[in-house]
Design an enzyme around this catalytic site. Structure first.
Site, PDB file in Angstrom:
ATOM      1  N   GLU A 185     105.742 -31.096 104.320  1.00 63.69           N
ATOM      2  CA  GLU A 185     105.668 -31.549 102.935  1.00 63.69           C
ATOM      3  C   GLU A 185     105.398 -33.051 102.827  1.00 63.69           C
ATOM      4  O   GLU A 185     106.081 -33.783 102.111  1.00 63.69           O
ATOM      5  CB  GLU A 185     106.937 -31.159 102.155  1.00 63.69           C
ATOM      6  CG  GLU A 185     106.685 -31.168 100.655  1.00 63.69           C
ATOM      7  CD  GLU A 185     107.803 -30.527  99.835  1.00 63.69           C
ATOM      8  OE1 GLU A 185     108.385 -29.544 100.311  1.00 63.69           O
ATOM      9  OE2 GLU A 185     108.038 -31.011  98.726  1.00 63.69           O
ATOM     10  N   LYS A 226     111.490 -23.664 106.224  1.00 65.98           N
ATOM     11  CA  LYS A 226     112.547 -24.501 105.633  1.00 65.98           C
ATOM     12  C   LYS A 226     113.850 -23.724 105.690  1.00 65.98           C
ATOM     13  O   LYS A 226     113.907 -22.568 105.252  1.00 65.98           O
ATOM     14  CB  LYS A 226     112.224 -24.825 104.172  1.00 65.98           C
ATOM     15  CG  LYS A 226     111.258 -25.972 103.981  1.00 65.98           C
ATOM     16  CD  LYS A 226     111.232 -26.354 102.504  1.00 65.98           C
ATOM     17  CE  LYS A 226     110.243 -27.448 102.231  1.00 65.98           C
ATOM     18  NZ  LYS A 226     110.173 -27.769 100.787  1.00 65.98           N
ATOM     19  N   ARG A 260     120.664 -25.979 120.431  1.00 70.09           N
ATOM     20  CA  ARG A 260     119.533 -26.839 120.047  1.00 70.09           C
ATOM     21  C   ARG A 260     118.281 -26.043 119.702  1.00 70.09           C
ATOM     22  O   ARG A 260     117.173 -26.555 119.763  1.00 70.09           O
ATOM     23  CB  ARG A 260     119.216 -27.873 121.133  1.00 70.09           C
ATOM     24  CG  ARG A 260     120.399 -28.763 121.423  1.00 70.09           C
ATOM     25  CD  ARG A 260     120.026 -29.942 122.297  1.00 70.09           C
ATOM     26  NE  ARG A 260     121.207 -30.737 122.552  1.00 70.09           N
ATOM     27  CZ  ARG A 260     122.080 -30.479 123.517  1.00 70.09           C
ATOM     28  NH1 ARG A 260     121.869 -29.465 124.340  1.00 70.09           N
ATOM     29  NH2 ARG A 260     123.151 -31.222 123.659  1.00 70.09           N
ATOM     30  N   HIS A 314     114.426 -26.637  88.359  1.00 72.99           N
ATOM     31  CA  HIS A 314     115.675 -27.112  88.973  1.00 72.99           C
ATOM     32  C   HIS A 314     116.569 -27.780  87.934  1.00 72.99           C
ATOM     33  O   HIS A 314     117.793 -27.648  87.975  1.00 72.99           O
ATOM     34  CB  HIS A 314     115.384 -28.092  90.112  1.00 72.99           C
ATOM     35  CG  HIS A 314     114.851 -27.419  91.338  1.00 72.99           C
ATOM     36  ND1 HIS A 314     114.021 -28.040  92.236  1.00 72.99           N
ATOM     37  CD2 HIS A 314     115.033 -26.159  91.815  1.00 72.99           C
ATOM     38  CE1 HIS A 314     113.713 -27.214  93.214  1.00 72.99           C
ATOM     39  NE2 HIS A 314     114.312 -26.052  92.978  1.00 72.99           N
ATOM     40  N   HIS A 350     108.982 -25.992  89.467  1.00 72.04           N
ATOM     41  CA  HIS A 350     110.310 -26.180  90.073  1.00 72.04           C
ATOM     42  C   HIS A 350     111.029 -27.449  89.622  1.00 72.04           C
ATOM     43  O   HIS A 350     112.250 -27.486  89.653  1.00 72.04           O
ATOM     44  CB  HIS A 350     110.212 -26.158  91.602  1.00 72.04           C
ATOM     45  CG  HIS A 350     110.101 -24.771  92.155  1.00 72.04           C
ATOM     46  ND1 HIS A 350     109.031 -23.950  91.873  1.00 72.04           N
ATOM     47  CD2 HIS A 350     110.923 -24.042  92.941  1.00 72.04           C
ATOM     48  CE1 HIS A 350     109.200 -22.795  92.481  1.00 72.04           C
ATOM     49  NE2 HIS A 350     110.351 -22.817  93.134  1.00 72.04           N
ATOM     50  N   HIS A 390     117.072 -18.340  89.759  1.00 71.81           N
ATOM     51  CA  HIS A 390     116.077 -19.343  90.160  1.00 71.81           C
ATOM     52  C   HIS A 390     114.670 -18.967  89.657  1.00 71.81           C
ATOM     53  O   HIS A 390     113.976 -19.783  89.071  1.00 71.81           O
ATOM     54  CB  HIS A 390     116.095 -19.479  91.688  1.00 71.81           C
ATOM     55  CG  HIS A 390     114.989 -20.323  92.223  1.00 71.81           C
ATOM     56  ND1 HIS A 390     114.956 -21.692  92.077  1.00 71.81           N
ATOM     57  CD2 HIS A 390     113.841 -19.997  92.870  1.00 71.81           C
ATOM     58  CE1 HIS A 390     113.849 -22.161  92.628  1.00 71.81           C
ATOM     59  NE2 HIS A 390     113.157 -21.152  93.122  1.00 71.81           N
ATOM     60  N   ARG A 410     101.945 -29.544 100.368  1.00 76.66           N
ATOM     61  CA  ARG A 410     102.992 -28.529 100.262  1.00 76.66           C
ATOM     62  C   ARG A 410     103.779 -28.674  98.957  1.00 76.66           C
ATOM     63  O   ARG A 410     104.371 -27.711  98.467  1.00 76.66           O
ATOM     64  CB  ARG A 410     103.937 -28.582 101.480  1.00 76.66           C
ATOM     65  CG  ARG A 410     104.932 -27.432 101.515  1.00 76.66           C
ATOM     66  CD  ARG A 410     105.614 -27.257 102.872  1.00 76.66           C
ATOM     67  NE  ARG A 410     106.610 -26.177 102.790  1.00 76.66           N
ATOM     68  CZ  ARG A 410     107.207 -25.623 103.834  1.00 76.66           C
ATOM     69  NH1 ARG A 410     106.916 -25.999 105.055  1.00 76.66           N
ATOM     70  NH2 ARG A 410     108.092 -24.661 103.649  1.00 76.66           N
ATOM     71  N   LYS A 440     101.043 -18.997 100.783  1.00 71.31           N
ATOM     72  CA  LYS A 440     102.080 -19.910 101.279  1.00 71.31           C
ATOM     73  C   LYS A 440     101.765 -20.336 102.713  1.00 71.31           C
ATOM     74  O   LYS A 440     101.896 -21.514 103.059  1.00 71.31           O
ATOM     75  CB  LYS A 440     103.473 -19.278 101.200  1.00 71.31           C
ATOM     76  CG  LYS A 440     104.531 -20.229 101.770  1.00 71.31           C
ATOM     77  CD  LYS A 440     105.852 -20.175 101.131  1.00 71.31           C
ATOM     78  CE  LYS A 440     106.735 -21.306 101.680  1.00 71.31           C
ATOM     79  NZ  LYS A 440     108.120 -21.204 101.291  1.00 71.31           N
ATOM     80  N   GLU A 498     107.647 -16.193  91.477  1.00 71.11           N
ATOM     81  CA  GLU A 498     107.069 -16.953  92.603  1.00 71.11           C
ATOM     82  C   GLU A 498     105.707 -16.364  92.988  1.00 71.11           C
ATOM     83  O   GLU A 498     104.828 -17.084  93.467  1.00 71.11           O
ATOM     84  CB  GLU A 498     108.013 -16.949  93.812  1.00 71.11           C
ATOM     85  CG  GLU A 498     109.426 -17.469  93.532  1.00 71.11           C
ATOM     86  CD  GLU A 498     109.554 -18.998  93.548  1.00 71.11           C
ATOM     87  OE1 GLU A 498     108.531 -19.692  93.697  1.00 71.11           O
ATOM     88  OE2 GLU A 498     110.700 -19.485  93.395  1.00 71.11           O
ATOM     89  N   ASN A 534     105.919 -26.557  94.502  1.00 77.32           N
ATOM     90  CA  ASN A 534     106.972 -26.871  93.526  1.00 77.32           C
ATOM     91  C   ASN A 534     106.519 -26.677  92.088  1.00 77.32           C
ATOM     92  O   ASN A 534     107.224 -27.080  91.164  1.00 77.32           O
ATOM     93  CB  ASN A 534     107.460 -28.312  93.716  1.00 77.32           C
ATOM     94  CG  ASN A 534     108.166 -28.484  95.041  1.00 77.32           C
ATOM     95  OD1 ASN A 534     108.874 -27.591  95.479  1.00 77.32           O
ATOM     96  ND2 ASN A 534     107.958 -29.611  95.687  1.00 77.32           N
TER      97      ASN A 534
END
Ligand SMILES: NC(=O)c1ccc[n+]([C@@H]2O[C@H](COP(=O)([O-])OP(=O)(O)OC[C@H]3O[C@@H](n4cnc5c(N)ncnc54)[C@H](O)[C@@H]3O)[C@@H](O)[C@H]2O)c1
Ligand SMILES: [Zn+2]
Length: 380
Positions: free
Chosen positions: A247, A153, A131, A262, A258, A276, A251, A237, A195, A255
């Site tokens: 987010e 993340k 956990r 994507h 992105h 990417h 946040r 960041k 980035e 993106n």
């Protein structure tokens, strides 16, 4: 918890302020030899488990293990296959079972030594095992140093989309050794650099101007330029994550480039034809071009974005994407399927100018379709 930032001039430290989950990002050259010494004051566990991939382990694992042993840690290592294919349930299962066999307690930290793939799957394994185990990021790609290692993340991919299965689980430290970038392929460096540019475009025009002057040095291997680029990116960041850890709002600025990116990656089948960061570079150029088209942003700023990305060898439009028959219709379909869609409208990160990105939740799919159709048609 004590800080990992020993006072030596070779490193810079950026604190990420998340209350009880706060941590330091240490940026420097040669940190893989100091992992043990830097972690010893903050970790009570007598043992650690290092996770790395089959490309990174032969390069850096022995150095990390030596430093851990010198600091008195008993250390076990688990090596996973390199590449995006590792971010699935089968590899996650294999990883957690191998870690369980090694022997862990609630305080046993995992150490992710590698790029974003290793960081994401190790972070997720840490979040799940018992956990929640503590974990440390030792990112070895430019992308992971400036992006995935900071922010908590973690995820693996579903058959139906990228990064759909994951947790928020913050690391307890990030040790970004820019020295490791010396062995990274230049195409991967450039992809990570996209980035870096993103942070200038989102909220720091002065940093973007610095990148216009120093981007070539960052990409070609100048260690001091890399340190500054990584530190400034982590600061940007870290500030956004501290303001909006889960987010709920701001946040989403991260993106930028992105949503378009994507869609391009999905159309390219997530293959090596389009990394990417390359997709994000095109996506940022498109986001600025659309912002200019909508009258939000001076056209000169959109031109500067394209000029800078092109100067370091990143793609900026469909003309640079030689593989694939691009269709505006198919791209918009991906964008409306993206996680960032609410009420049928596309959420896009647009900009009022360089360093002034904004979240727009009201962009009509039709506007985007027309804009993309023109951009695709302009391809020679
Ligand atoms: N968690 C987040 O917030 C977040 C953010 C951005 C991206 N990501 C994820 O990160 C992943 C991409 O990360 P990446 O670009 O680092 O890819 P990666 O981890 O696949 O690394 C790229 C390649 O470089 C190799 N490599 C790594 N370090 C090296 C080094 N120092 N020298 C030589 N080779 C080295 C790797 O083995 C791999 O083959 C994606 O899965 C993406 O979804 C996550
Ligand atoms: Zn990205």
């Amino acid at each position: 918890m004590r800080s990992v930032a020993a006072a030596t001039p070779r490193v810079d430290v950026q604190h990420v302020d998340l209350g009880a989950r706060s941590y330091d990002v240490v940026v420097g050259d040669g940190l893989v030899d100091e992992v043990g010494g830097r972690l010893r004051p903050m970790l009570s566990s007598p043992r650690v488990v290092v996770v790395s991939d089959a490309n990174v382990a032969p390069l850096y694992l022995a150095r990390v293990e030596r430093s851990l042993a010198a600091a008195g840690f008993a250390c076990s290592s688990v090596v996973v296959p390199a590449g995006e294919g590792t971010k699935d349930f089968a590899h996650l299962e294999d990883l957690v079972e191998r870690i369980v066999v090694v022997g862990i307690e609630r305080t046993t930290p995992l150490i992710a030594l590698g790029g974003g793939v290793v960081g994401d799957i190790t972070g997720l394994a840490a979040g799940l095992l018992l956990r929640g185990l503590p974990y440390v990021q030792v990112p070895t790609t430019l992308l992971s140093q400036v992006d995935s290692a900071v922010g908590g993340k973690t995820a693996i991919n579903s058959r139906h989309g990228k990064n759909l299965i994951g947790l928020f689980h913050q690391p307890c430290a990030v040790l970004a050794d820019v020295g490791t970038l010396a062995t990274l392929e230049s195409r991967q460096v450039r992809a990570g650099y996209a980035e870096v540019v993103k942070y200038g475009l989102i909220g720091n025009a002065a940093f973007f101007a610095w990148l216009e002057r120093n981007g070539a040095a960052v990409c070609s291997g100048d260690v001091d330029a890399r340190r500054r680029a990584v530190l400034t990116s982590c600061a940007a960041k870290g500030a956004i994550v501290a303001a909006d850890e889960r987010e709920a709002g701001e946040r989403a600025l991260l993106n930028l480039g992105h949503t378009f990116g994507h869609a391009l990656e999905a159309e390219a089948g997530y293959s090596d034809t389009l990394l990417h960061g390359e997709a994000v570079a095109v996506g940022m150029a498109l986001a600025f071009a659309l912002s200019a088209r909508l009258g939000l942003c001076p056209p000169g700023d959109a031109d500067r974005v394209v000029r800078h990305l092109a100067a370091v060898g990143l793609p900026t439009g469909f003309a640079d994407l030689v593989h694939g028959a691009w269709s505006a219709e198919a791209l918009v379909r991906h964008m409306t399927r993206d996680k960032k869609v609410q009420d049928g409208r596309i959420t896009l990160i647009l900009a009022h100018g360089i360093g002034q990105a904004v979240i727009r939740r009201d962009v009509e799919a039709d506007t985007v379709r027309h804009f993309l159709a023109e951009a695709v048609a302009a391809r020679p």
